[in-house]
Scaffold this motif. Sequence first.
Motif, PDB file in Angstrom:
ATOM      1  N   ALA A  92       4.726   6.755   2.088  1.00  0.00           N
ATOM      2  CA  ALA A  92       5.513   5.545   2.296  1.00  0.00           C
ATOM      3  C   ALA A  92       4.931   4.424   1.460  1.00  0.00           C
ATOM      4  CB  ALA A  92       5.496   5.149   3.773  1.00  0.00           C
ATOM      5  N   LEU A  93       5.824   3.609   0.914  1.00  0.00           N
ATOM      6  CA  LEU A  93       5.416   2.367   0.278  1.00  0.00           C
ATOM      7  C   LEU A  93       5.627   1.299   1.333  1.00  0.00           C
ATOM      8  CD1 LEU A  93       4.596   0.559  -2.081  1.00  0.00           C
ATOM      9  CD2 LEU A  93       7.019   0.477  -2.729  1.00  0.00           C
ATOM     10  N   VAL A 103       0.847  -1.193   0.000  1.00  0.00           N
ATOM     11  CA  VAL A 103       0.000   0.000   0.000  1.00  0.00           C
ATOM     12  C   VAL A 103       0.882   1.243   0.000  1.00  0.00           C
ATOM     13  CG1 VAL A 103      -1.971  -1.063   1.174  1.00  0.00           C
ATOM     14  CG2 VAL A 103      -0.187   0.033   2.525  1.00  0.00           C
ATOM     15  N   ARG A 104       0.325   2.315  -0.503  1.00  0.00           N
ATOM     16  CA  ARG A 104       0.965   3.628  -0.443  1.00  0.00           C
ATOM     17  C   ARG A 104       0.222   4.408   0.628  1.00  0.00           C
ATOM     18  NH1 ARG A 104       5.361   5.422  -2.361  1.00  0.00           N
ATOM     19  NH2 ARG A 104       5.135   4.062  -4.154  1.00  0.00           N
ATOM     20  N   GLU A 106      -5.750  -0.919   7.870  1.00  0.00           N
ATOM     21  CA  GLU A 106      -5.498   0.520   7.945  1.00  0.00           C
ATOM     22  C   GLU A 106      -5.296   0.951   9.391  1.00  0.00           C
ATOM     23  OE1 GLU A 106      -8.030   3.256   5.929  1.00  0.00           O
ATOM     24  OE2 GLU A 106      -8.044   2.073   4.081  1.00  0.00           O
ATOM     25  N   GLU A 107      -6.023   0.331  10.304  1.00  0.00           N
ATOM     26  CA  GLU A 107      -5.920   0.695  11.717  1.00  0.00           C
ATOM     27  C   GLU A 107      -4.501   0.466  12.237  1.00  0.00           C
ATOM     28  OE1 GLU A 107      -8.376  -1.526  10.630  1.00  0.00           O
ATOM     29  OE2 GLU A 107      -9.851   0.075  10.425  1.00  0.00           O
ATOM     30  N   ARG A 108      -3.907  -0.656  11.831  1.00  0.00           N
ATOM     31  CA  ARG A 108      -2.535  -0.958  12.282  1.00  0.00           C
ATOM     32  C   ARG A 108      -1.562   0.096  11.755  1.00  0.00           C
ATOM     33  NH1 ARG A 108       1.053  -6.273  10.699  1.00  0.00           N
ATOM     34  NH2 ARG A 108       2.913  -5.718  11.888  1.00  0.00           N
ATOM     35  N   LEU A 109      -1.674   0.445  10.478  1.00  0.00           N
ATOM     36  CA  LEU A 109      -0.808   1.467   9.910  1.00  0.00           C
ATOM     37  C   LEU A 109      -0.988   2.810  10.619  1.00  0.00           C
ATOM     38  CD1 LEU A 109      -1.113   0.740   6.098  1.00  0.00           C
ATOM     39  CD2 LEU A 109       0.946   0.524   7.510  1.00  0.00           C
ATOM     40  N   ALA A 163      -4.511   9.368   3.053  1.00  0.00           N
ATOM     41  CA  ALA A 163      -5.064   8.273   2.242  1.00  0.00           C
ATOM     42  C   ALA A 163      -4.131   7.057   2.252  1.00  0.00           C
ATOM     43  CB  ALA A 163      -5.277   8.747   0.820  1.00  0.00           C
ATOM     44  N   ILE A 164      -4.749   5.884   2.265  1.00  0.00           N
ATOM     45  CA  ILE A 164      -4.024   4.622   2.135  1.00  0.00           C
ATOM     46  C   ILE A 164      -4.587   3.934   0.900  1.00  0.00           C
ATOM     47  CG2 ILE A 164      -3.527   2.407   3.192  1.00  0.00           C
ATOM     48  CD1 ILE A 164      -3.921   3.764   5.930  1.00  0.00           C
ATOM     49  N   THR A 165      -3.737   3.750  -0.112  1.00  0.00           N
ATOM     50  CA  THR A 165      -4.195   3.192  -1.378  1.00  0.00           C
ATOM     51  C   THR A 165      -3.338   1.991  -1.771  1.00  0.00           C
ATOM     52  OG1 THR A 165      -2.781   4.746  -2.567  1.00  0.00           O
ATOM     53  CG2 THR A 165      -5.064   5.403  -2.242  1.00  0.00           C
ATOM     54  N   PRO A 166      -3.922   1.045  -2.522  1.00  0.00           N
ATOM     55  CA  PRO A 166      -3.129  -0.096  -2.991  1.00  0.00           C
ATOM     56  C   PRO A 166      -1.972   0.393  -3.866  1.00  0.00           C
ATOM     57  CG  PRO A 166      -5.466  -0.476  -3.354  1.00  0.00           C
ATOM     58  CD  PRO A 166      -5.317   0.946  -2.933  1.00  0.00           C
TER      59      PRO A 166
END
Length: 120
Positions: free
Chosen positions: A90-91, A53-54, A100-103, A116-119
């Motif tokens: 970050a990649l 994810v980015r 997403e919660e962990r990130l 935003a968190i995207t593939p």
Amino acid sequence: MGTMVILALLAVAVVLAVRHFIGTLAHGCCGGGEAVRPVRVRDRDPAHYPYAVRVEIGGMTCRNCRLRVENALNSEEGLWARVDLAAGSALVRSRHPLSEERLRLVIGREGYTVGAITPA
């Protein structure tokens, strides 16, 4: 006499401000005088990390900020992250599905915001 005391206090304040500014230039905005050492991931074969994810990250302003975020992510089991300070992102590669919660938790603990968190 009172004017001399005020001038002396101003001189001390200027000297402290200049020292802080020089330290900032040498070590980054949040370095605290010591450079942050990177946490190295042993396995850097992208084929071993099927999930990626980015992540947009706010609040990073210097090399030490980048290293703090990268270290926090790379310290987590099964993650390999590369942070791009200029892009503010970050990649993050993972061996297992990543929530997403962990990130948000890992990055938030370091004091940065997650957008935003995207593939990838």
